[in-house]
Write a protein that holds these residues in place. Structure first.
Motif, PDB file in Angstrom:
ATOM      1  N   SER A 197      56.327 -72.853  88.359  1.00 60.00           N
ATOM      2  CA  SER A 197      56.165 -71.972  87.205  1.00 60.00           C
ATOM      3  C   SER A 197      56.680 -72.634  85.938  1.00 60.00           C
ATOM      4  O   SER A 197      56.069 -72.503  84.866  1.00 60.00           O
ATOM      5  CB  SER A 197      56.896 -70.649  87.454  1.00 60.00           C
ATOM      6  OG  SER A 197      56.844 -69.834  86.305  1.00 60.00           O
ATOM      7  N   GLY A 201      53.459 -73.001  84.331  1.00 66.53           N
ATOM      8  CA  GLY A 201      53.316 -71.641  83.836  1.00 66.53           C
ATOM      9  C   GLY A 201      52.815 -70.681  84.903  1.00 66.53           C
ATOM     10  O   GLY A 201      52.536 -71.075  86.040  1.00 66.53           O
ATOM     11  N   HIS A 202      52.694 -69.414  84.536  1.00 64.70           N
ATOM     12  CA  HIS A 202      52.185 -68.428  85.488  1.00 64.70           C
ATOM     13  C   HIS A 202      51.432 -67.322  84.752  1.00 64.70           C
ATOM     14  O   HIS A 202      51.612 -67.114  83.558  1.00 64.70           O
ATOM     15  CB  HIS A 202      53.324 -67.829  86.321  1.00 64.70           C
ATOM     16  CG  HIS A 202      54.357 -67.104  85.516  1.00 64.70           C
ATOM     17  ND1 HIS A 202      55.615 -67.595  85.296  1.00 64.70           N
ATOM     18  CD2 HIS A 202      54.324 -65.903  84.864  1.00 64.70           C
ATOM     19  CE1 HIS A 202      56.315 -66.752  84.563  1.00 64.70           C
ATOM     20  NE2 HIS A 202      55.546 -65.714  84.278  1.00 64.70           N
ATOM     21  N   GLU A 203      50.585 -66.635  85.503  1.00 67.88           N
ATOM     22  CA  GLU A 203      49.846 -65.489  84.985  1.00 67.88           C
ATOM     23  C   GLU A 203      50.659 -64.210  85.209  1.00 67.88           C
ATOM     24  O   GLU A 203      51.522 -64.156  86.083  1.00 67.88           O
ATOM     25  CB  GLU A 203      48.490 -65.365  85.675  1.00 67.88           C
ATOM     26  CG  GLU A 203      47.560 -66.540  85.473  1.00 67.88           C
ATOM     27  CD  GLU A 203      47.051 -66.673  84.052  1.00 67.88           C
ATOM     28  OE1 GLU A 203      47.199 -65.705  83.275  1.00 67.88           O
ATOM     29  OE2 GLU A 203      46.491 -67.728  83.705  1.00 67.88           O
ATOM     30  N   GLN A 213      52.229 -63.319  80.862  1.00 62.66           N
ATOM     31  CA  GLN A 213      51.744 -64.698  81.042  1.00 62.66           C
ATOM     32  C   GLN A 213      52.723 -65.675  80.391  1.00 62.66           C
ATOM     33  O   GLN A 213      53.276 -65.406  79.325  1.00 62.66           O
ATOM     34  CB  GLN A 213      50.367 -64.852  80.400  1.00 62.66           C
ATOM     35  CG  GLN A 213      49.727 -66.216  80.615  1.00 62.66           C
ATOM     36  CD  GLN A 213      48.475 -66.383  79.758  1.00 62.66           C
ATOM     37  OE1 GLN A 213      48.556 -66.646  78.569  1.00 62.66           O
ATOM     38  NE2 GLN A 213      47.315 -66.192  80.368  1.00 62.66           N
ATOM     39  N   SER A 215      53.321 -69.913  79.439  1.00 64.00           N
ATOM     40  CA  SER A 215      52.840 -71.292  79.396  1.00 64.00           C
ATOM     41  C   SER A 215      53.891 -72.210  80.009  1.00 64.00           C
ATOM     42  O   SER A 215      55.086 -72.045  79.769  1.00 64.00           O
ATOM     43  CB  SER A 215      52.564 -71.722  77.955  1.00 64.00           C
ATOM     44  OG  SER A 215      51.541 -70.945  77.387  1.00 64.00           O
ATOM     45  N   GLY A 216      53.452 -73.182  80.800  1.00 61.76           N
ATOM     46  CA  GLY A 216      54.365 -74.140  81.407  1.00 61.76           C
ATOM     47  C   GLY A 216      54.692 -75.276  80.460  1.00 61.76           C
ATOM     48  O   GLY A 216      54.101 -75.425  79.385  1.00 61.76           O
ATOM     49  N   GLU A 219      51.890 -77.599  79.429  1.00 59.28           N
ATOM     50  CA  GLU A 219      51.041 -77.015  78.397  1.00 59.28           C
ATOM     51  C   GLU A 219      51.712 -77.129  77.033  1.00 59.28           C
ATOM     52  O   GLU A 219      51.072 -77.452  76.027  1.00 59.28           O
ATOM     53  CB  GLU A 219      50.768 -75.555  78.746  1.00 59.28           C
ATOM     54  CG  GLU A 219      49.523 -74.977  78.100  1.00 59.28           C
ATOM     55  CD  GLU A 219      49.152 -73.610  78.666  1.00 59.28           C
ATOM     56  OE1 GLU A 219      48.377 -72.910  78.000  1.00 59.28           O
ATOM     57  OE2 GLU A 219      49.642 -73.254  79.753  1.00 59.28           O
ATOM     58  N   ARG A 253      47.772 -72.413  86.222  1.00 59.76           N
ATOM     59  CA  ARG A 253      49.013 -71.654  86.235  1.00 59.76           C
ATOM     60  C   ARG A 253      49.184 -70.993  87.603  1.00 59.76           C
ATOM     61  O   ARG A 253      48.209 -70.755  88.311  1.00 59.76           O
ATOM     62  CB  ARG A 253      49.011 -70.576  85.147  1.00 59.76           C
ATOM     63  CG  ARG A 253      48.943 -71.120  83.719  1.00 59.76           C
ATOM     64  CD  ARG A 253      49.220 -69.994  82.735  1.00 59.76           C
ATOM     65  NE  ARG A 253      49.023 -70.415  81.361  1.00 59.76           N
ATOM     66  CZ  ARG A 253      48.010 -70.043  80.595  1.00 59.76           C
ATOM     67  NH1 ARG A 253      47.093 -69.206  81.078  1.00 59.76           N
ATOM     68  NH2 ARG A 253      47.907 -70.471  79.360  1.00 59.76           N
TER      69      ARG A 253
END
Length: 446
Positions: A197, A201-203, A213, A215-216, A219, A253
């Motif tokens: 994560s 990132g993750h949703e 949401q 951003s990792g 990103e 993600r």
């Protein structure tokens, strides 16, 4: 209108000059520098677009606001394309002009601070800040300079405390990516269940607690450089996912179904032998070859002792700002005699201790830790000869380890977390070692 604006802005606390038309404005701009210009469009001799063209070419740091009673949508588009901060039509609200002027000046100040910060970062991580005149370091400088502007991934190896992150920053800030993000990630410091994560990132709803949401870091770093420190600590599953990013330049993600394209350069670092880990099948061979396109191996400090005087001078200036403060010959002799297992990090900590404990602008020799440059320091506790009757190796090494643990705790004021960092081990490791020798109550967590 010109007189009205002058009076109003004077009352707001601004220093204001007024020009009759565009030609007079350009003449003033040639003689003085201005933070902001407010210009009409329809004027005799030289119109507002002529003033705008002059400012964008000759005074790029000056913000400009265009103002007119005869506006069209195309005029507004043209003005913004040419570099105007804003475009206002008459009649306007007084509060509106106050707010626009305030925002324009604040944006200009932020841009100036940003440029100064980038300049400072560029200087801080230039080759000049990789201290050393030894042949080994000269080779490192030359190699970094040669590869910095390429797109190839870089693997930096070396013992703990040799300056691997500094090399990564030198690679980034001397490349075309220097104006884009540099994102450092310590692979050993992020729990395995959170690592994916953090990186990708993750949703929303991907797992319990994923309320939005995110951003990792890959990103966030798009267009710039990702620095993966302690790459050897990367779990097997994450090695597979990282390999895909390096091969395909895309990722998903956590909980996502959409591939996200990313343009990053990867610099990885480790103090472990990745080739041995590949042979032991604890590190993926294909990932190793993807990372090891360009290899920078940093020498240990004991292999470049001729750099110690330069490093000491650098740290003294960094810590005190005093170019006149020097280490005495006796102190320097002890520093040169020591083997520096903690490398540059240990040397910097030692100099900081000397500065804190010194007085009257001088470094006191008794402020050096007792083990630095002492008669037993070069051997690091190793016997000159093995006793005829033999040796209980575990007990002997245990005695040395206990002594080092106590010295580390003493230097760090009894704080175990700091002592662990000083010895380049984890907090869990120092707690285990202290408990092993019945020293569990020594020191405090923080």
């Amino acid at each position: 209108m010109r007189e009205f604006l002058s009076i109003m802005l004077h009352r707001e606390g601004y220093a204001v000059d007024a020009a009759f038309d565009g030609a007079q404005a350009v003449a003033r701009l040639k003689e003085h520098s201005y933070d902001l210009v407010i210009s009409d469009i329809k004027m005799p001799r030289l119109d507002g677009f002529g003033v705008l063209d002059y400012i964008t070419e000759s005074c790029p740091d000056t913000a400009i606001i265009m103002i007119t009673a005869f506006s069209t949508a195309q005029q507004a588009v043209d003005a913004m394309k040419k570099g105007a901060y804003d475009y206002i039509t008459k009649p306007f609200n007084n509060e509106e002009i106050r707010l626009i002027v305030k925002n324009a000046l604040e944006r200009k100040e932020l841009r100036r601070e940003n440029l100064e910060l980038k300049k400072e970062l560029g200087q801080r991580y230039s080759f000049a800040n990789l201290i050393g005149k030894s042949r080994a370091m000269q080779q490192v400088y030359h190699f970094i300079e040669k590869v910095a502007d390429s797109k190839a991934n870089v693997l930096v190896t070396g013992e703990s405390g040799t300056g691997k992150e500094l090399v990564a920053k030198a690679v980034h800030y001397n490349s075309r990516r220097k104006d884009q993000p540099f994102v450092p990630i310590n692979c050993g410091a992020i729990p395995e269940n959170l690592l994916e994560s953090e990186l990708f990132g993750h949703e929303k709803g991907a797992f319990t607690g994923a309320t939005h949401q995110k951003s990792g870091l890959f990103e966030v770093a798009s267009g710039g450089t990702v620095f993966l420190d302690e790459i050897a600590e990367l779990p097997a599953m994450m090695q597979v996912k990282l390999l895909r990013v390096l091969q395909e330049h895309e990722f998903r993600r956590v909980g996502g179904t959409k591939d996200i394209k990313v343009d990053v350069r990867l610099v990885a670092a480790t103090n472990k032998n990745l080739e041995n880990m590949v042979a032991e099948e604890t590190f993926r061979e294909d990932l190793f070859y993807r990372l090891n396109v360009i290899h920078v191996d940093l020498p240990a400090l004991k292999e470049r002792k001729e750099d110690i005087p330069l490093l000491v001078e650098h740290f003294l200036h960094k810590l005190t700002g005093d170019d006149q403060l020097k280490a005495s010959e006796s102190i320097m002799r002890r520093l040169l005699d020591y083997h520096w297992p903690g490398n540059i990090r240990e040397l910097e900590n030692t100099i900081e201790r000397c500065v804190v404990l010194g007085c009257d602008g001088e470094l006191a020799e008794d402020s050096l830790p007792k083990h630095v440059g002492s008669s037993t320091s070069n051997g690091a506790g190793v016997l000159d000869e093995l006793p005829e009757e033999g040796l209980d190796l575990d007990a002997y090494l245990g005695t040395i380890e206990q002594d080092i643990l106590l010295k580390a705790l003493d230097r760090c004021g009894g704080v175990r977390k700091k002592a662990a960092e000083l010895l380049c081990i984890s907090f869990r490791s120092i707690r285990y070692r202290l408990a092993k020798y019945g020293m569990a109550n020594e020191g405090e967590d923080e």
